[in-house]
Scaffold this active site. Structure first.
Site, short mmCIF file in Angstrom:
data_model
loop_
_atom_site.label_atom_id
_atom_site.label_comp_id
_atom_site.label_asym_id
_atom_site.label_seq_id
_atom_site.Cartn_x
_atom_site.Cartn_y
_atom_site.Cartn_z
CB SER A 15 65.07 16.02 46.29
OG SER A 15 65.65 15.28 47.47
NE ARG A 16 67.41 11.11 49.78
CZ ARG A 16 68.43 11.05 50.96
NH1 ARG A 16 69.62 11.27 50.74
NH2 ARG A 16 67.74 10.70 52.09
N GLY A 17 66.11 9.20 44.69
CA GLY A 17 65.65 7.93 44.73
C GLY A 17 64.17 7.90 43.90
CB ILE A 18 60.99 6.04 45.00
CG1 ILE A 18 61.65 4.57 45.17
CG2 ILE A 18 59.40 5.87 44.52
CD1 ILE A 18 61.02 3.77 46.11
NE ARG A 38 62.87 15.97 56.07
CZ ARG A 38 62.91 15.19 57.29
NH1 ARG A 38 62.57 15.57 58.42
NH2 ARG A 38 63.67 14.13 56.60
CE1 TYR A 155 60.43 3.28 56.54
CE2 TYR A 155 59.89 0.62 56.33
CZ TYR A 155 60.22 2.04 55.40
OH TYR A 155 60.22 2.33 54.23
#
Length: 247
Positions: A15-18, A38, A155
């Site tokens: 849905s966004r970014g990469i 999500r 992470y």
């Protein structure tokens, strides 16, 4: 000029970014793209904007850490678009906390989003790829999965785990005409670095060979190559895209 024999691709976190950039680049080559996320509102907006560009994309709301949702969403994708022979696992989060203050719930959340979801999407996608006798898996990890970072142990560990998963899959399914590779981005101009943009620019100016923040398109272009016919002999590899900052 690259050539493609894949008709349907699945991009998590699309849905966004990469993820969105990868979806747009794939769709520009005539590939049908299923984007999962999500957030329904964010996904709907992104899909509408991509469709306005005449790109063949569909959005599917799904929590990739929930096995039942993954199974249901995969079946919906197959019904509406066909069997995906490309999987890009890109969905991710980042939260900073030193290990002495990190609790088990925060650890589990990071592992689930990056590693458990990678496993669930890979397992269900591979079955369809085996039936189709071809497939490409791409895992979007991070340079921090290779070298770690303070306050980001959970992470880095989860991103490192994705590398081990991808390499193991490559060895298991290579004979099935399926490749499995990892892209390890450095600092990319996405929502994840928005609050630390000035700090990131300072780090890049000191350490990177190429003095700019990476663009989502830098990752998308590599992903496009990795699903091409020309990349059919590349598998089990980790390719960094970081402007030389990790040198």
């Amino acid at each position: 000029m690259f050539h493609f024999d894949h008709k349907v691709a699945l991009v998590t976190g699309g849905s966004r970014g990469i993820g969105r950039s990868i979806a747009e680049v794939f769709a520009s080559q005539g590939i049908k793209v299923a984007c999962t996320a999500r957030s329904s509102s964010l996904l709907e907006n992104s899909i509408s904007e991509m469709k306005a560009k005449s790109l063949d994309v569909m959005g599917f709301v799904c929590d990739g850490t929930d096995e039942n949702q993954v199974k249901q969403t995969y079946q919906e994708i197959c019904t509406h678009l066909g069997v995906p022979t490309v999987l890009v696992h890109n969905a991710g989060i980042v939260e900073e906390k030193i290990i002495l203050r990190l609790n088990s719930e925060e650890w589990d959340k990071m592992i689930d989003v990056h590693l458990k979801a990678s496993f669930l999407w890979s397992k269900i996608s591979l079955r369809g790829m085996v039936q189709q006798k071809k497939g490409r898996l791409i895992f979007i990890s991070s340079i921090l999965g290779l070298k770690g970072a303070p306050a980001l142990s959970h992470y880095a560990a989860s991103k490192s785990g994705m590398i081990g998963l991808a390499k193991s899959i490559a060895q298991e399914v290579g004979k099935k005409n399926i490749t499995s590779n990892v892209i390890a981005p450095g600092y990319i101009d996405t929502q994840m670095i928005l609050d630390k943009r000035d700090e990131v620019i300072e780090i890049i100016n000191k350490k990177a060979c190429i003095k700019r923040i990476g663009e989502p398109r830098d990752i998308a272009n590599l992903a496009l190559y990795l699903i091409s016919t020309e990349a059919s002999y590349i598998t089990g590899q980790v390719i960094t895209v970081d402007g030389g900052i990790s040198l």
